[in-house]
Design a protein around this motif. Sequence first.
Motif, PDB file in Angstrom:
ATOM      1  N   PRO A   1       4.658   7.039   2.887  1.00 32.96           N
ATOM      2  CA  PRO A   1       4.283   8.230   2.115  1.00 32.96           C
ATOM      3  C   PRO A   1       3.279   9.085   2.910  1.00 32.96           C
ATOM      4  CG  PRO A   1       4.114   6.245   0.761  1.00 32.96           C
ATOM      5  CD  PRO A   1       4.323   5.799   2.180  1.00 32.96           C
ATOM      6  N   VAL A   2       3.567  10.388   3.004  1.00 31.42           N
ATOM      7  CA  VAL A   2       2.766  11.258   3.873  1.00 31.42           C
ATOM      8  C   VAL A   2       1.295  11.289   3.454  1.00 31.42           C
ATOM      9  CG1 VAL A   2       2.428  13.669   4.592  1.00 31.42           C
ATOM     10  CG2 VAL A   2       4.699  12.648   4.635  1.00 31.42           C
ATOM     11  N   LYS A   3       1.069  11.186   2.139  1.00 25.27           N
ATOM     12  CA  LYS A   3      -0.309  11.205   1.631  1.00 25.27           C
ATOM     13  C   LYS A   3      -1.160  10.109   2.306  1.00 25.27           C
ATOM     14  CE  LYS A   3      -1.255   9.449  -2.574  1.00 25.27           C
ATOM     15  NZ  LYS A   3      -1.353   9.309  -4.035  1.00 25.27           N
ATOM     16  N   HIS A   4      -0.610   8.905   2.384  1.00 22.90           N
ATOM     17  CA  HIS A   4      -1.371   7.789   2.952  1.00 22.90           C
ATOM     18  C   HIS A   4      -1.425   7.856   4.477  1.00 22.90           C
ATOM     19  CE1 HIS A   4      -1.796   6.173  -0.977  1.00 22.90           C
ATOM     20  NE2 HIS A   4      -0.519   5.905  -1.132  1.00 22.90           N
ATOM     21  N   LEU A   5      -0.341   8.347   5.081  1.00 18.70           N
ATOM     22  CA  LEU A   5      -0.326   8.482   6.539  1.00 18.70           C
ATOM     23  C   LEU A   5      -1.385   9.503   6.973  1.00 18.70           C
ATOM     24  CD1 LEU A   5       0.904   7.842   9.266  1.00 18.70           C
ATOM     25  CD2 LEU A   5       2.815   9.338   8.742  1.00 18.70           C
TER      26      LEU A   5
ATOM     27  N   GLY B   1      -0.253  20.660   3.895  1.00 17.53           N
ATOM     28  CA  GLY B   1       0.821  21.153   3.046  1.00 17.53           C
ATOM     29  C   GLY B   1       2.101  20.358   3.189  1.00 17.53           C
ATOM     30  N   ARG B   2       2.250  19.565   4.261  1.00 16.20           N
ATOM     31  CA  ARG B   2       3.474  18.777   4.379  1.00 16.20           C
ATOM     32  C   ARG B   2       3.414  17.620   3.392  1.00 16.20           C
ATOM     33  NH1 ARG B   2       7.582  17.706   8.502  1.00 16.20           N
ATOM     34  NH2 ARG B   2       8.769  15.980   7.638  1.00 16.20           N
ATOM     35  N   THR B   3       4.471  17.479   2.593  1.00 16.16           N
ATOM     36  CA  THR B   3       4.524  16.349   1.666  1.00 16.16           C
ATOM     37  C   THR B   3       5.785  15.515   1.865  1.00 16.16           C
ATOM     38  OG1 THR B   3       5.520  17.797   0.022  1.00 16.16           O
ATOM     39  CG2 THR B   3       3.146  17.441  -0.161  1.00 16.16           C
ATOM     40  N   GLU B   4       6.830  16.125   2.452  1.00 13.52           N
ATOM     41  CA  GLU B   4       8.068  15.348   2.580  1.00 13.52           C
ATOM     42  C   GLU B   4       7.928  14.350   3.734  1.00 13.52           C
ATOM     43  OE1 GLU B   4       9.068  19.105   4.981  1.00 13.52           O
ATOM     44  OE2 GLU B   4       7.685  18.487   3.405  1.00 13.52           O
ATOM     45  N   PRO B   5       8.554  13.167   3.587  1.00 12.02           N
ATOM     46  CA  PRO B   5       8.439  12.147   4.628  1.00 12.02           C
ATOM     47  C   PRO B   5       8.945  12.651   5.976  1.00 12.02           C
ATOM     48  CG  PRO B   5       9.446  11.232   2.651  1.00 12.02           C
ATOM     49  CD  PRO B   5       9.358  12.707   2.445  1.00 12.02           C
ATOM     50  N   PHE B   6       8.436  12.063   7.063  1.00 12.45           N
ATOM     51  CA  PHE B   6       8.851  12.473   8.401  1.00 12.45           C
ATOM     52  C   PHE B   6      10.248  11.947   8.708  1.00 12.45           C
ATOM     53  CE2 PHE B   6       4.341  13.201   8.776  1.00 12.45           C
ATOM     54  CZ  PHE B   6       4.340  14.395   9.474  1.00 12.45           C
TER      55      PHE B   6
END
Lengths: 519, 87
Positions: A295-299, A335-340
């Motif tokens: 999840p991008v939030k945790h990364l 602003g990026r929220t979608e997974p890489f």
Amino acid sequence: MIESSVQHLLDHAARRDPQHAAVEDPAHGSITYGDLSALSDRLRDRLVQCGVRPGDRVGIYLRKSIDAVASIFGALKAGGAYVPVDPWAPPARNAYILNDCAVTVAIVEKRFLEALRAELARLGRVPTLLVLDGTEGGRSLAAALEQADTGSAAPPAQTVTPASDDLAYVLYTSGSTGRPKGVMLSHRNALSFIDWCSDTFRPDASDRCSSHAPFHFDLSVLDLFMSIKHGATVVLIGEDVGKDPTHLASLMAERRLTIWYSAPSILSLLAQHGKLEQHDLAALRLVLFAGEVFPVKHLRALQRLLPHPRYVNLYGPTETNVCTSYEIPVPIPDGRTEPFPIGTTCAHLRTKVVDEQGREVPPGQEGELVVSGPGVMHGYWNLPEQSARAFFEDESAQWYRTGDVVVQAPDGTYTFLGRRDRMVKRRGYRVELGEIEARLYSHPNVKEAAVVALPDEEGATQIKAHLVWAADRAPSLIELKRFCAERLPLYMVPDVFSFHDGLPKTSTDKVDYQRLKDL
Amino acid sequence: MDQISDAIRAFILTEFLPGERPEDLTGDTPLITGGILDSLATIKLVSFLEEQYGVTFQAYETDVDHFNTVSDITSLVLSKLGPGRAR
């Protein structure tokens, strides 16, 4: 030098610098390359004495330890393929695995012996068991060999040089038919992947690499063999510290780790609870993760605490090990929220996206990712039909079907969209929901069972079992969890159970999983 | 002792066994080997105990040999509080 087998990686490193630390176990000391090579030679001699011949399987039923690493190399040197089992999984499941691939010898820690022997006896065949009193820095294995030698010392045997297609290890993963299935991987599979790691990550003898994943998990192939190929030091992280973010952060600092590799879930926990800001992790240069979507939030939280290493997302099923990789930008744009994306194809493999008929689809169109090349498995142990279904051939190659639905961007990077079947990932582990259902059906009061996976509020996978119960009184949650925990690894035990008079069905009278997800 | 074990039971019931009859969770119910405490649940329980009682745990203390039942966990907390501070 061209390496012909995984075991030769160790012997070459031992010849170059026998005094260098090969493996450290923070709880039980360390072992040099010279001693690790010598200890695995002694085990090789004993295994050959016990009847292990090239191509045989050797079970490893030990906690994460120097003893377990030496056992892996001892089995390989005898020409065997090692079969590591999760020592904390139910003994019945492990006995099934060891029996399924007909190990000649299993190396077992005493604390697991009684339960294992009973389960093996029930299956009708008990292989030779080499018993270790514990797992303490290689000393337990040395003591067991010492004891075995009191009858008569095992005569010195030659380290086997296998053919490149000979099996090096068999890794069991969750099976949709209700039984775990053994993924057969050869020396060529392992070495082609490790060579790609060398070219991509440029490790050297000064590196200190984490070994966080258990040895039955395919991430351990990178941890152990990349490190040993380059004469670096592997730092073993036991099951207890491995799931405990505060102690893990101290360990990463104290042991001056330079390369980290794990599933994203523990990195998320480290970012949230590890108190990373209190530690000096300046030595860390590379953070690798694989096994599920991060999840991008945790990364992003992790990168804020540790901005200096490179971050690389590795992707691939056990059947291919890593087949694509993607370097994460630091910092991640706001602003990026979608997974890489899962990235681009590793140099030793070929990939493409195909439709249901196996025809290649153009970039931008979704389809199944298929893989070809020297990293791809030989099939599933003793499951010719499932093995055949896993592959298809066209004019150019034989392709392995990953079952993963992806889409390719115009620049060539793949993005993971989901699964074609009912496999889910939980803390990086593969979970076939069908395997859980099969075990639930073995309960006398279960009339119907359907298991679904749902994301929880943190984006992690929650497993929910829907049951139609035959008895008047619904069972307690404690009883049901215990029933599952005695038959499945803990990461497969459902979080939630719910009871129904009947399960929703589709017009063709199949369980309507879509509707169940909304219940 | 009773207060500590009651607090641990109440925490486990609320957090990990919602809807369970409290009397079904006894001092001897296996928590880790019984599929109730997974790694994440263990972390939550440890943070709760550390905050509640001002104690800290070594990683090995939260394994199956030391942390598998409410009784085990209660004894562990008590041993950390020391004889004079047991409530």
